[in-house]
Enzyme design. Structure first.
Site, PDB file in Angstrom:
ATOM      1  N   ARG A  81       0.909 -15.736  14.846  1.00  0.00           N
ATOM      2  CA  ARG A  81       0.899 -14.309  14.519  1.00  0.00           C
ATOM      3  C   ARG A  81       0.026 -13.530  15.486  1.00  0.00           C
ATOM      4  O   ARG A  81       0.263 -12.358  15.749  1.00  0.00           O
ATOM      5  CB  ARG A  81       0.493 -14.120  13.050  1.00  0.00           C
ATOM      6  N   LYS A  91      -5.509 -29.576  13.539  1.00  0.00           N
ATOM      7  CA  LYS A  91      -4.538 -30.150  12.614  1.00  0.00           C
ATOM      8  C   LYS A  91      -4.809 -31.642  12.417  1.00  0.00           C
ATOM      9  O   LYS A  91      -5.360 -32.286  13.310  1.00  0.00           O
ATOM     10  CB  LYS A  91      -3.121 -30.002  13.193  1.00  0.00           C
ATOM     11  N   ASP A 122       6.561 -25.910  19.087  1.00  0.00           N
ATOM     12  CA  ASP A 122       6.072 -24.644  18.552  1.00  0.00           C
ATOM     13  C   ASP A 122       6.433 -23.443  19.438  1.00  0.00           C
ATOM     14  O   ASP A 122       6.011 -22.321  19.176  1.00  0.00           O
ATOM     15  CB  ASP A 122       4.548 -24.735  18.335  1.00  0.00           C
ATOM     16  N   LYS A 162       7.758 -16.558  19.581  1.00  0.00           N
ATOM     17  CA  LYS A 162       6.503 -17.322  19.706  1.00  0.00           C
ATOM     18  C   LYS A 162       6.681 -18.476  20.685  1.00  0.00           C
ATOM     19  O   LYS A 162       7.540 -19.333  20.495  1.00  0.00           O
ATOM     20  CB  LYS A 162       6.086 -17.849  18.330  1.00  0.00           C
ATOM     21  N   ASP A 172      -5.667 -21.972  13.510  1.00  0.00           N
ATOM     22  CA  ASP A 172      -4.316 -22.545  13.459  1.00  0.00           C
ATOM     23  C   ASP A 172      -3.264 -21.487  13.087  1.00  0.00           C
ATOM     24  O   ASP A 172      -2.074 -21.741  13.176  1.00  0.00           O
ATOM     25  CB  ASP A 172      -4.299 -23.708  12.454  1.00  0.00           C
ATOM     26  N   GLU A 211      -2.272 -19.118  14.830  1.00  0.00           N
ATOM     27  CA  GLU A 211      -2.297 -18.540  16.176  1.00  0.00           C
ATOM     28  C   GLU A 211      -1.003 -17.814  16.532  1.00  0.00           C
ATOM     29  O   GLU A 211      -1.005 -16.916  17.357  1.00  0.00           O
ATOM     30  CB  GLU A 211      -2.571 -19.644  17.211  1.00  0.00           C
TER      31      GLU A 211
HETATM   32  N1  BES Z   1       3.030 -23.879  14.216  1.00  0.00           N
HETATM   33  C1  BES Z   1       2.467 -23.859  12.907  1.00  0.00           C
HETATM   34  C2  BES Z   1       3.539 -23.806  11.810  1.00  0.00           C
HETATM   35  C3  BES Z   1       4.433 -25.000  11.686  1.00  0.00           C
HETATM   36  C4  BES Z   1       4.183 -25.957  10.742  1.00  0.00           C
HETATM   37  C5  BES Z   1       5.568 -25.118  12.468  1.00  0.00           C
HETATM   38  C6  BES Z   1       5.038 -27.040  10.611  1.00  0.00           C
HETATM   39  C7  BES Z   1       6.422 -26.199  12.353  1.00  0.00           C
HETATM   40  C8  BES Z   1       6.151 -27.148  11.420  1.00  0.00           C
HETATM   41  C9  BES Z   1       1.575 -22.632  12.733  1.00  0.00           C
HETATM   42  O1  BES Z   1       0.928 -22.205  13.878  1.00  0.00           O
HETATM   43  C10 BES Z   1       0.533 -22.977  11.742  1.00  0.00           C
HETATM   44  O2  BES Z   1      -0.272 -23.811  12.030  1.00  0.00           O
HETATM   45  N2  BES Z   1       0.567 -22.318  10.578  1.00  0.00           N
HETATM   46  C11 BES Z   1      -0.394 -22.538   9.556  1.00  0.00           C
HETATM   47  C12 BES Z   1      -0.996 -21.198   9.183  1.00  0.00           C
HETATM   48  C13 BES Z   1      -2.175 -21.292   8.260  1.00  0.00           C
HETATM   49  C14 BES Z   1      -3.351 -21.891   8.993  1.00  0.00           C
HETATM   50  C15 BES Z   1      -2.505 -19.911   7.762  1.00  0.00           C
HETATM   51  C16 BES Z   1       0.331 -23.142   8.362  1.00  0.00           C
HETATM   52  O3  BES Z   1       1.430 -22.709   8.045  1.00  0.00           O
HETATM   53  O4  BES Z   1      -0.210 -24.068   7.778  1.00  0.00           O
HETATM   54 ZN    ZN Z   2       1.834 -22.680  15.667  1.00  0.00          ZN
HETATM   55 MN    MN Z   3      -0.902 -23.204  14.193  1.00  0.00          MN
END
Ligand code: BES
Ligand code: ZN
Ligand code: MN
Length: 511
Positions: free
Chosen positions: A363, A289, A300, A277, A359, A361
């Site tokens: 996947r 966020k 990220d 990713k 968010d 994104e």
């Molecule tokens: N990049 C984030 C995940 C992340 C969170 C990485 C904290 C490093 C530290 C990812 O894209 C994300 O936002 N995931 C969400 C998914 C949800 C909206 C289904 C999450 O895990 O909250």
């Molecule tokens: Zn992300």
């Molecule tokens: Mn995200």
């Protein structure tokens, strides 16, 4: 950094500083350090007897060598209780020690391994752990400070005393230098602010890095993505003014020097795909966020960077397997063009995806990366991503979360993690979770219930691997470490996953 095994006596070792690892609860001097201690008028014996140095994990006490030795300092490093010491923790302790020595301006260090410590693992495993531990200390987060004292001093020469200098152990030292250097290189990328590290810059950095390695680089631009109908990646990229890219790096085992010696594997052999990713900044998009900690989202692209790091290491280690690295890279931004919750997009594999949360994104872009890898002939797939807050809450920065569909490949990943000295912990993808990503309007949706978030993401990715053996590594916790309460690798990007993937390529090439 250069590194080698030495057969010199500790008190004769030429270095700026000696590092002497000592277990907790050991009141006696290790026999290997007796002659050294004599030159120091018994200072180490005294420190141990008076319990001024207890050997607690990561405890550090520098002792001046009083100009009686060819080295200036002896640094005692606590490695904790023998029962708790494994090669992950030894790497951590030495990385911490290395950082302290660098800050004192030392460049040449020699690690003296007492027999009791050396006996904790095979000579090769020890050699790897010591070399990577010290090698990984050559990294700083403050690279953009205009007065940056620590960046200048790197440990440039490492000696290791106390291991049987057999061929395997010497080879392990060489490999470990490659792995630590590749890891440090991409740690700098993960650390880079998003305004200086866009997808376009990412491509430039990779171009520079692959020069002279024999790796083959191809970069897909937005037009290529449209032609290949990468609707999921393009959907995420829509909100950003920065053009998306897809980085494709190939390592061909039959081009490698080693192939001439050992015979190459034909086109029928396995092809390992590493898919990472590469979100250079994740604002969340329209599902934006909160401001708190959003600056962390410059990291990220840690999975994508780890794939590049692994490919660089693989080019040098020359495993007997073809490997393809695929890194979809874009920003995730809100704008008038951005995707909206409720939108449905079609990925390059033909599946329709309902976007519940913009968010989620990672996947989305990975799905097109995985489909591309499958079309390019991948027989085994490993994807790696800073994918979910859920894995961070579960494992913290300590371990990588792993998910898969094939016990044999998962076992290899575990063995690779052991060699790499990185913690990998498997979490489930049982059929009990089936249905979580079913969408009313489309084939699947990208977000669902508020629990089992890391598993949900894995289920989504599994939809794209076309039955290939696959392991998903979630490094959202492990890619960055700044928890002062923990005695692990200090502050900043860790390079999580580089060594696991490089070691996996080796194991898969031999299996
Ligand atoms: N990049 C984030 C995940 C992340 C969170 C990485 C904290 C490093 C530290 C990812 O894209 C994300 O936002 N995931 C969400 C998914 C949800 C909206 C289904 C999450 O895990 O909250
Ligand atoms: Zn992300
Ligand atoms: Mn995200």
């Amino acid at each position: 950094m250069q590194a080698r095994l030495l057969t010199t006596a500790p008190e004769k070792a030429e270095a700026d500083a000696l590092i002497l690892p000592i277990f907790e609860g050991q009141s006696k001097l290790p026999p290997e350090a007796v002659a050294l201690d004599k030159k120091l008028k018994g200072a180490i014996t005294q420190l141990l007897a008076d319990r001024e140095f207890r050997g607690k994990f990561m405890e550090l006490v520098p002792v001046h060598n009083l100009n009686t030795l060819p080295s200036k300092w002896t640094v005692l490093v606590g490695v904790g209780k023998p029962d708790d010491l494994d090669m992950v923790r030894l790497r951590n302790a030495l990385q911490a020690a290395g950082r302290v020595l660098r800050k004192r301006g030392h460049r040449r260090v020699t690690v003296i391994l007492p027999k009791a410590v050396a006996a904790m693992a095979s000579a090769s495993d020890m050699a790897r752990a010591v070399t990577e531990g010290i090698g990984l200390s050559n990294f700083d987060v403050g690279s953009l400070k205009t007065r940056h004292e620590h960046a200048v001093t790197q440990i440039s020469a490492l000696g290791i005393v106390g291991l049987d200098g057999d061929k395997a152990a010497s080879a392990a030292v060489k490999d470990a230098v490659v792995l630590a250097d590749a890891t440090n290189r991409i740690r700098g990328w993960v650390n880079a602010p998003a305004n200086t590290f866009t997808p376009t810059v990412f491509v430039e950095k990779v171009k520079e890095a692959v020069q002279g390695t024999g790796l083959d680089l191809k970069v897909l631009d937005v037009d290529d993505m449209r032609r290949l109908k990468m609707g999921a990646l393009l959907a995420v990229a829509r909100g950003s003014d920065e053009p998306a890219k897809m980085i494709v790096i190939r390592y061909n085992a039959s081009n490698a020097r080693i192939a001439l010696k050992r015979g190459s594997r034909g086109p029928a052999g396995p092809v390992l795909a590493l898919v990472g990713k590469g979100i250079t900044f994740d604002s969340g998009g329209i599902s934006i966020k909160p401001a708190q900690n959003m600056e962390m989202m410059k990291s990220d692209m840690g999975g994508g960077a780890a794939v590049v790091g692994a490919m660089l290491a693989i080019a040098a280690l020359e495993p007997k397997i073809n490997v393809i690295g695929v890194v979809p890279t874009t920003e995730n931004m809100p704008s008038g063009h951005a995707i909206k919750p409720g939108d449905v997009v079609t990925g390059s594999g033909g599946k329709t995806i309902e976007i519940i949360n913009t968010d989620a994104e990672g996947r989305l872009i990975l799905s097109d990366g995985i489909t591309y890898a499958v079309k390019e002939g991948a027989t085994h797939i490993v994807d790696i991503a800073t994918l979910t807050g859920s894995i961070m809450r579960t494992l913290g920065p300590v371990a990588i979360g792993a998910f898969g569909n094939d016990p044999t490949l998962m076992d290899l990943v575990r063995r690779a993690a052991d060699l790499a000295g990185e913690r990998v912990w498997e979490l489930p993808t049982w059929a009990d979770y089936d249905g979580l990503i079913d969408s009313d309007i489309a084939d699947i949706k990208n977000s669902t219930v508020p629990w089992a978030g890391a598993t949900t993401a894995a289920l989504f990715l599994r939809e794209f691997v076309e039955g290939r053996p696959w392991v998903h590594l979630d490094i959202a916790g492990s890619a960055w470490q700044d928890t002062s309460e923990l005695k692990t690798v200090p502050r900043g990007p860790t390079g999580s996953g580089v060594r696991v993937m490089a070691q996996l390529a080796r194991l898969l090439g031999e299996s």
